[in-house]
Design an enzyme around this catalytic site. Structure first.
Site, PDB file in Angstrom:
ATOM      1  N   GLU A  40       3.817  47.430  15.837  1.00 35.16           N
ATOM      2  CA  GLU A  40       2.449  47.379  16.379  1.00 35.16           C
ATOM      3  C   GLU A  40       1.530  46.697  15.360  1.00 35.16           C
ATOM      4  O   GLU A  40       1.544  47.025  14.175  1.00 35.16           O
ATOM      5  CB  GLU A  40       1.977  48.806  16.712  1.00 35.16           C
ATOM      6  N   ARG A 212     -19.588  47.064  32.801  1.00 29.03           N
ATOM      7  CA  ARG A 212     -18.969  48.387  32.876  1.00 29.03           C
ATOM      8  C   ARG A 212     -19.855  49.390  32.151  1.00 29.03           C
ATOM      9  O   ARG A 212     -20.347  49.139  31.066  1.00 29.03           O
ATOM     10  CB  ARG A 212     -17.580  48.367  32.214  1.00 29.03           C
ATOM     11  N   ASP A 324       1.548  43.229  30.321  1.00 31.41           N
ATOM     12  CA  ASP A 324       0.582  42.128  30.357  1.00 31.41           C
ATOM     13  C   ASP A 324       1.108  40.866  29.674  1.00 31.41           C
ATOM     14  O   ASP A 324       0.686  39.762  30.022  1.00 31.41           O
ATOM     15  CB  ASP A 324      -0.735  42.558  29.686  1.00 31.41           C
ATOM     16  N   ALA A 337      -1.500  47.850  34.913  1.00 32.80           N
ATOM     17  CA  ALA A 337      -0.766  48.726  33.997  1.00 32.80           C
ATOM     18  C   ALA A 337       0.428  49.369  34.713  1.00 32.80           C
ATOM     19  O   ALA A 337       1.474  49.611  34.102  1.00 32.80           O
ATOM     20  CB  ALA A 337      -1.697  49.798  33.447  1.00 32.80           C
TER      21      ALA A 337
HETATM   22  C1  LIG Z   1     -11.426  45.626  32.984  1.00 29.40           C
HETATM   23  C2  LIG Z   1      -9.998  46.032  33.228  1.00 29.40           C
HETATM   24  C3  LIG Z   1      -9.710  47.146  34.013  1.00 29.40           C
HETATM   25  C4  LIG Z   1      -8.379  47.499  34.288  1.00 29.40           C
HETATM   26  N1  LIG Z   1      -8.120  48.577  35.071  1.00 29.40           N
HETATM   27  C5  LIG Z   1      -6.844  48.857  35.409  1.00 29.40           C
HETATM   28  C6  LIG Z   1      -6.542  49.971  36.261  1.00 29.40           C
HETATM   29  O1  LIG Z   1      -7.425  50.709  36.692  1.00 29.40           O
HETATM   30  N2  LIG Z   1      -5.235  50.186  36.584  1.00 29.40           N
HETATM   31  C7  LIG Z   1      -4.224  49.404  36.100  1.00 29.40           C
HETATM   32  O2  LIG Z   1      -3.041  49.658  36.444  1.00 29.40           O
HETATM   33  N3  LIG Z   1      -4.485  48.372  35.261  1.00 29.40           N
HETATM   34  C8  LIG Z   1      -5.757  48.089  34.914  1.00 29.40           C
HETATM   35  N4  LIG Z   1      -6.005  47.041  34.077  1.00 29.40           N
HETATM   36  C9  LIG Z   1      -4.873  46.325  33.463  1.00 29.40           C
HETATM   37  C10 LIG Z   1      -4.309  47.144  32.296  1.00 29.40           C
HETATM   38  O3  LIG Z   1      -5.333  47.417  31.366  1.00 29.40           O
HETATM   39  C11 LIG Z   1      -3.178  46.398  31.588  1.00 29.40           C
HETATM   40  O4  LIG Z   1      -2.264  45.943  32.553  1.00 29.40           O
HETATM   41  C12 LIG Z   1      -2.431  47.252  30.591  1.00 29.40           C
HETATM   42  O5  LIG Z   1      -3.293  47.842  29.649  1.00 29.40           O
HETATM   43  C13 LIG Z   1      -1.387  46.402  29.867  1.00 29.40           C
HETATM   44  O6  LIG Z   1      -0.672  47.165  28.937  1.00 29.40           O
HETATM   45  P1  LIG Z   1       0.249  46.420  27.877  1.00 29.40           P
HETATM   46  O7  LIG Z   1       0.897  47.515  27.091  1.00 29.40           O
HETATM   47  O8  LIG Z   1       1.114  45.430  28.538  1.00 29.40           O
HETATM   48  O9  LIG Z   1      -0.739  45.596  26.955  1.00 29.40           O
HETATM   49  P2  LIG Z   1      -1.864  46.114  25.966  1.00 29.40           P
HETATM   50  O10 LIG Z   1      -2.455  47.381  26.443  1.00 29.40           O
HETATM   51  O11 LIG Z   1      -2.783  44.969  25.733  1.00 29.40           O
HETATM   52  O12 LIG Z   1      -1.086  46.443  24.615  1.00 29.40           O
HETATM   53  C14 LIG Z   1      -0.622  45.437  23.761  1.00 29.40           C
HETATM   54  C15 LIG Z   1      -0.346  46.030  22.381  1.00 29.40           C
HETATM   55  O13 LIG Z   1       0.276  45.041  21.577  1.00 29.40           O
HETATM   56  C16 LIG Z   1      -0.364  44.971  20.310  1.00 29.40           C
HETATM   57  N5  LIG Z   1      -0.198  43.579  19.839  1.00 29.40           N
HETATM   58  C17 LIG Z   1      -0.871  42.480  20.275  1.00 29.40           C
HETATM   59  N6  LIG Z   1      -0.409  41.380  19.656  1.00 29.40           N
HETATM   60  C18 LIG Z   1       0.587  41.796  18.821  1.00 29.40           C
HETATM   61  C19 LIG Z   1       1.467  41.102  17.940  1.00 29.40           C
HETATM   62  N7  LIG Z   1       1.438  39.759  17.787  1.00 29.40           N
HETATM   63  N8  LIG Z   1       2.360  41.836  17.220  1.00 29.40           N
HETATM   64  C20 LIG Z   1       2.439  43.201  17.360  1.00 29.40           C
HETATM   65  N9  LIG Z   1       1.617  43.889  18.196  1.00 29.40           N
HETATM   66  C21 LIG Z   1       0.728  43.193  18.940  1.00 29.40           C
HETATM   67  C22 LIG Z   1      -1.789  45.384  20.578  1.00 29.40           C
HETATM   68  O14 LIG Z   1      -2.428  45.848  19.409  1.00 29.40           O
HETATM   69  C23 LIG Z   1      -1.601  46.468  21.645  1.00 29.40           C
HETATM   70  O15 LIG Z   1      -1.394  47.731  21.079  1.00 29.40           O
HETATM   71  C24 LIG Z   1      -7.316  46.695  33.767  1.00 29.40           C
HETATM   72  C25 LIG Z   1      -7.606  45.571  32.959  1.00 29.40           C
HETATM   73  C26 LIG Z   1      -8.931  45.243  32.703  1.00 29.40           C
HETATM   74  C27 LIG Z   1      -9.216  44.039  31.839  1.00 29.40           C
END
Ligand SMILES: Cc1cc2nc3c(=O)[nH]c(=O)nc-3n(C[C@H](O)[C@H](O)[C@H](O)COP(=O)(O)OP(=O)(O)OC[C@H]3O[C@@H](n4cnc5c(N)ncnc54)[C@H](O)[C@@H]3O)c2cc1C
Length: 439
Positions: A40, A212, A324, A337
């Site tokens: 992370e 928001r 994502d 998510a």
């Molecule tokens: C305004 C908004 C509202 C939303 N509401 C919803 C909702 O109600 N319901 C829903 O299902 N989805 C919602 N989403 C989408 C949801 O937030 C995302 O799909 C979800 O958080 C993605 O999770 P993730 O773990 O893939 O990525 P992230 O949560 O972005 O996690 C990525 C992680 O990787 C780490 N990282 C980044 N780069 C590196 C690197 N190079 N090396 C090591 N670590 C790294 C970061 O620090 C972070 O901890 C919303 C999105 C937005 C923008």
């Protein structure tokens, strides 16, 4: 059953990023006795933003990954406060004054506040959790020692022995048999996988942004009455819509007010602080409820909404992407998510079925074949959804009868997904690939 801290696979997986996707994947891998480490970038597990809600499909996937994820989600989640609205996802209403519709060239659409449709979301309804609290649920399940912090991946290369080497921003390196990038919408692993200059390597501005903010429930009830304040509502207008739903066990009303912007997002940051006057200007001519809501929003900020153009693949050799990093979506179906949770369930179970690093690429191929079409459809239909909410859909226009019909049926394919059938399909593909390799 807690995930094992004594994995038995002869191969090791690097999970890059410990957000919702990376943590769910790790929990799934450990249940399947797959050895793994989370790398992370931040100095601890963190989440920004207030709320996130999940559809029935995602809640079922949580339960399949580990019943304690669902238990934790149920415990911290907030539903609509009226028991009769327990399964309601949103009540959809008109949100602009009649004169404004005329001014916008839409004619006589209907009365301000006119009810259009109610959409129920399976057995879940609208259930929102604070992101940081949900992350705590996930972190609480992962055993100590699985994560390394301050490890920002900058490069991933294949070594001669077939292993993958990660280079971190702090100058250190680490090796694993495969790397799964769960590093979010600005994913470095995605760029490495499909090529930095590929048109889908980076997220693009979707033409929508959102204010928001939060309102103490007491104030919201005083302004709007119990029904509107305590249960999820969507106020629809031309080129904009406003969502409200209860959070924090009903103590607070969450507000997300969306608007449209032509051209690019010209600021470096995607989340910026705002002047309230800009928001009032943006919603000039909107209806009574919206006019009551906006001035009460405490500390609102603005989020630019980006998503990913479709990636041609979710894996290359022993590098894959999930969540994502693979398919960042706009939030208009509340499903982004949830796709990360589904990905985690399928990929962790597939990896649990192989006992040799040489098989990992076959696993990634089956994962890509099953997960890419569905998760990318979530991204494109999320853009379609906002066009309906904001009267930009050319076919539906302002036809409220057909908009109602469309709203009532359009989420079913997301919410009713059969995760076991999906996994079985992926396992069949893996079996076939293994059989043909043995011929
Ligand atoms: C305004 C908004 C509202 C939303 N509401 C919803 C909702 O109600 N319901 C829903 O299902 N989805 C919602 N989403 C989408 C949801 O937030 C995302 O799909 C979800 O958080 C993605 O999770 P993730 O773990 O893939 O990525 P992230 O949560 O972005 O996690 C990525 C992680 O990787 C780490 N990282 C980044 N780069 C590196 C690197 N190079 N090396 C090591 N670590 C790294 C970061 O620090 C972070 O901890 C919303 C999105 C937005 C923008």
């Amino acid at each position: 059953m807690a995930p094992t801290s004594d994995p038995k696979t002869p191969f090791h997986i690097a999970v890059v990023g410990g957000g919702i996707g990376g943590l769910c994947l790790t929990i799934g891998l450990l249940h399947n006795h797959v050895s793994c480490t989370i790398y992370e970038a931040a100095s601890s597990f963190t989440e920004i933003g207030a709320g996130v809600s999940f559809g029935p499909n995602a809640v079922r996937a949580m339960n399949l990954l580990d019943p304690s994820i669902k238990k934790g989600y149920d415990k911290i989640g907030t539903h609509n406060l009226d028991p009769k609205k327990r399964l309601s996802w949103f009540d959809f209403r008109l949100g602009m004054q009649p004169e404004k519709w005329v001014k916008e060239g839409k004619g006589d659409v209907g009365k301000d506040g006119q009810w259009i449709a109610n959409v129920e979301a399976g057995e879940v309804g609208q259930c929102s959790v604070h992101r940081a609290h949900f992350l705590d649920v996930l972190v609480g399940i992962v055993p100590e020692g699985v994560a390394e912090f301050g490890k920002r991946v900058e490069d991933v290369t294949e070594l001669e022995n077939g292993k993958m080497q990660m280079k971190f921003a702090d100058g250190t390196t680490a090796e694993a048999d495969a790397v799964i990038g769960c590093d979010g919408i600005k994913s470095r692993t995605r760029q490495l996988l499909i090529g930095e200059n590929h048109p889908a390597a980076h997220a693009v501005f979707t033409g929508k942004y959102a204010y928001r903010g939060l309102i103490p429930m007491e104030k919201a009830v005083e302004a709007l009455g119990n029904e509107l304040a305590e249960n999820s509502q969507m106020y629809m207008g031309h080129h904009g819509h406003v969502l409200t739903f209860p959070i924090q066990k009903g103590e607070t009303m969450n507000v997300v007010a969306f608007r449209t912007k032509d051209g690019d997002w010209d600021k470096k940051e995607w989340v910026v602080s705002m002047k309230k006057e800009d928001m009032f200007k943006d919603f000039d001519g909107w209806g009574e409820s919206v006019m009551k809501i906006l001035p009460l929003m405490e500390k609102p900020d603005v989020w630019a909404l980006f998503d990913h153009p479709p990636a041609p693949t979710y894996y290359k050799k022993r590098l894959a992407v999930l969540g994502d990093a693979a398919h960042a979506s706009t939030p208009h179906q509340g499903a982004g998510a949830g796709q990360a949770v589904e990905d985690a369930y399928i990929l962790s179970n597939l990896l649990g079925k192989v006992d040799n690093a040489d098989e990992i690429e076959k696993v990634f191929k089956a994962y890509d074949a099953i997960r890419r079409p569905r998760s990318q459809k979530v991204v494109t239909t999320s853009r379609d959804a906002v066009r309906i909410y904001e009267f930009e859909d050319e076919e539906l226009g302002c036809d409220l009868v057909n908009i109602k019909k469309r709203l009532e049926e359009r989420y079913n394919w997301i919410w009713n997904a059969d995760m076991n059938a999906q996994l079985q399909e992926a396992l069949n593909l893996l079996d076939k690939a293994q059989e043909s390799a043995n011929l």
